[in-house]
Design a protein around this motif. Structure first.
Motif, short mmCIF file in Angstrom:
data_model
loop_
_atom_site.label_atom_id
_atom_site.label_comp_id
_atom_site.label_asym_id
_atom_site.label_seq_id
_atom_site.Cartn_x
_atom_site.Cartn_y
_atom_site.Cartn_z
N MET A 138 0.85 -1.19 0.00
CA MET A 138 0.00 0.00 0.00
C MET A 138 0.89 1.24 0.00
SD MET A 138 -3.24 -0.89 2.48
CE MET A 138 -4.46 -2.09 1.94
N GLU A 139 2.11 1.05 -0.46
CA GLU A 139 3.06 2.15 -0.51
C GLU A 139 2.51 3.32 -1.33
OE1 GLU A 139 7.54 3.15 -2.23
OE2 GLU A 139 7.05 1.08 -1.70
N SER A 140 2.53 4.51 -0.75
CA SER A 140 2.11 5.75 -1.43
C SER A 140 0.67 5.69 -1.95
CB SER A 140 3.06 6.09 -2.59
OG SER A 140 4.38 6.23 -2.14
N MET A 141 -0.15 4.85 -1.37
CA MET A 141 -1.52 4.63 -1.88
C MET A 141 -2.32 5.93 -1.99
SD MET A 141 -4.28 1.83 -0.55
CE MET A 141 -5.85 1.59 -1.37
N PHE A 142 -2.26 6.77 -0.95
CA PHE A 142 -2.98 8.04 -0.95
C PHE A 142 -2.02 9.24 -0.97
CE2 PHE A 142 -5.58 4.88 1.30
CZ PHE A 142 -6.74 4.91 0.56
N TYR A 143 -0.81 8.99 -1.36
CA TYR A 143 0.22 10.05 -1.37
C TYR A 143 -0.23 11.28 -2.16
CZ TYR A 143 4.56 12.49 -2.59
OH TYR A 143 5.51 13.45 -2.81
N ASN A 144 -0.09 12.44 -1.55
CA ASN A 144 -0.37 13.71 -2.21
C ASN A 144 -1.85 13.91 -2.57
OD1 ASN A 144 0.84 16.17 -2.96
ND2 ASN A 144 0.93 15.58 -5.12
N CYS A 145 -2.73 13.23 -1.82
CA CYS A 145 -4.17 13.49 -1.97
C CYS A 145 -4.48 14.71 -1.10
CB CYS A 145 -4.98 12.27 -1.53
SG CYS A 145 -4.92 10.90 -2.72
N LYS A 146 -4.13 15.86 -1.60
CA LYS A 146 -4.11 17.10 -0.83
C LYS A 146 -5.49 17.59 -0.39
CE LYS A 146 0.06 18.98 -3.03
NZ LYS A 146 0.93 19.17 -1.87
N ALA A 147 -6.55 17.17 -1.08
CA ALA A 147 -7.90 17.66 -0.77
C ALA A 147 -8.68 16.73 0.17
CB ALA A 147 -8.69 17.88 -2.04
N MET A 148 -8.17 15.53 0.35
CA MET A 148 -8.88 14.53 1.15
C MET A 148 -8.94 14.94 2.63
SD MET A 148 -10.10 11.43 0.18
CE MET A 148 -8.95 10.72 -0.97
N MET A 164 3.60 0.06 4.14
CA MET A 164 2.67 1.18 4.16
C MET A 164 3.46 2.48 4.02
SD MET A 164 -0.04 0.10 7.16
CE MET A 164 -1.08 -1.36 6.99
N LYS A 165 4.65 2.35 3.48
CA LYS A 165 5.54 3.50 3.31
C LYS A 165 4.83 4.63 2.55
CE LYS A 165 9.99 4.77 1.24
NZ LYS A 165 11.15 4.30 0.44
N SER A 166 4.86 5.83 3.11
CA SER A 166 4.30 7.04 2.48
C SER A 166 2.82 6.92 2.14
CB SER A 166 5.08 7.40 1.20
OG SER A 166 6.45 7.58 1.47
N MET A 167 2.12 6.03 2.81
CA MET A 167 0.72 5.75 2.50
C MET A 167 -0.17 6.99 2.50
SD MET A 167 -1.66 2.76 4.15
CE MET A 167 -3.32 2.44 3.56
N PHE A 168 -0.01 7.84 3.52
CA PHE A 168 -0.82 9.06 3.62
C PHE A 168 0.04 10.34 3.54
CE2 PHE A 168 -2.71 5.70 6.32
CZ PHE A 168 -3.91 5.51 5.67
N GLN A 169 1.26 10.19 3.07
CA GLN A 169 2.17 11.33 3.03
C GLN A 169 1.60 12.48 2.19
OE1 GLN A 169 6.10 10.42 1.60
NE2 GLN A 169 6.89 12.45 2.00
N SER A 170 1.75 13.71 2.68
CA SER A 170 1.30 14.94 2.02
C SER A 170 -0.23 15.05 1.87
CB SER A 170 1.95 15.10 0.64
OG SER A 170 3.36 15.21 0.77
N CYS A 171 -0.95 14.30 2.72
CA CYS A 171 -2.41 14.47 2.78
C CYS A 171 -2.67 15.59 3.78
CB CYS A 171 -3.09 13.17 3.23
SG CYS A 171 -2.99 11.84 2.02
N GLU A 172 -2.43 16.80 3.34
CA GLU A 172 -2.34 17.93 4.28
C GLU A 172 -3.67 18.41 4.85
OE1 GLU A 172 -1.65 21.40 0.91
OE2 GLU A 172 0.03 20.11 1.46
N LYS A 173 -4.81 17.96 4.28
CA LYS A 173 -6.11 18.34 4.83
C LYS A 173 -6.80 17.20 5.57
CE LYS A 173 -7.27 22.16 1.73
NZ LYS A 173 -8.25 22.69 0.76
N LEU A 174 -6.14 16.07 5.62
CA LEU A 174 -6.72 14.88 6.25
C LEU A 174 -6.87 15.07 7.75
CD1 LEU A 174 -7.59 11.97 5.40
CD2 LEU A 174 -5.29 11.22 5.98
#
Length: 194
Positions: A138-148, A164-174
């Motif tokens: 699931m590596e980077s699965m949601f990476y950079n999903c900025k609006a989520m 799960m490396k970087s799975m939610f990385q850069s999800c800044e509104k999560l």
């Protein structure tokens, strides 16, 4: 197209294409749709309602970099034999929502970067059969999903996941993630930048 078994890279890098009428396609024997629409940067809509995907085993990078798509109706998709969904929607930067409630992911082993860089995507609907029970990455699965702002993973079974490396990385509104009883990290080896 009734005898076609592979549609891999069929429209790969058709960078100026804005529309496609595939209403007469017979896809019942197709086993791979990997990179089918990869790099179709200007493609604004796709009607895949008549697609029979019962034999398809790979959808890797299928819509990768379709950066003009604003919606995608995949309600007719049968994914029970699909083993890879890696980078399936990678870079679909105008896609605001995805309804995957009919997806069966029982055979899928990788979802690496599946929704990565879907920067305006703020809603994904997963159904009861989107369990991810066989998924290893699931590596980077949601990476950079900025609006989520929220993700519901309550049906996910992660017993086989090793990264799960970087799975939610850069999800800044999560602000919230819902995990279920089967979201375990028992086999996970990497949570780097998760």
């Amino acid at each position: 197209t009734e005898n076609v078994t592979t549609m891999a890279e069929m429209f790969d890098y058709c960078t100026a294409l804005t529309s496609l009428d595939l209403s007469y396609f017979n896809t019942e024997n197709v086993t791979t749709m990997a990179k089918m629409f990869y790099g179709c940067y200007e493609l604004e809509s796709l009607d895949l309602s008549n697609f029979n995907t019962a034999s398809v085993t790979t959808m890797a990078e299928m819509f990768d970099s379709c950066s003009a798509l604003t919606s995608l109706d995949l309600s007719s998709f049968n994914t029970e034999n699909v083993t890879t969904m890696a980078e399936m929607f990678y870079g679909c930067s105008k896609l605001e929502s995805l309804d995957l409630s009919n997806f069966n992911t029982a055979s899928v082993t990788t979802m690496k970067s599946m929704f990565s860089s879907c920067s305006v995507l703020d809603e994904i609907t997963f159904g009861a059969n989107f369990t991810a029970a066989s998924v290893e990455s699931m590596e980077s699965m949601f990476y950079n999903c900025k609006a989520m702002t929220s993700i519901d993973l309550s049906n996910f079974n992660t017993a086989s996941v090793t990264t799960m490396k970087s799975m939610f990385q850069s999800c800044e509104k999560l602000t919230s993630i819902t995990f279920g009883a089967n979201f375990t990290a028992a086999s996970v080896e990497s949570m780097e930048s998760m």
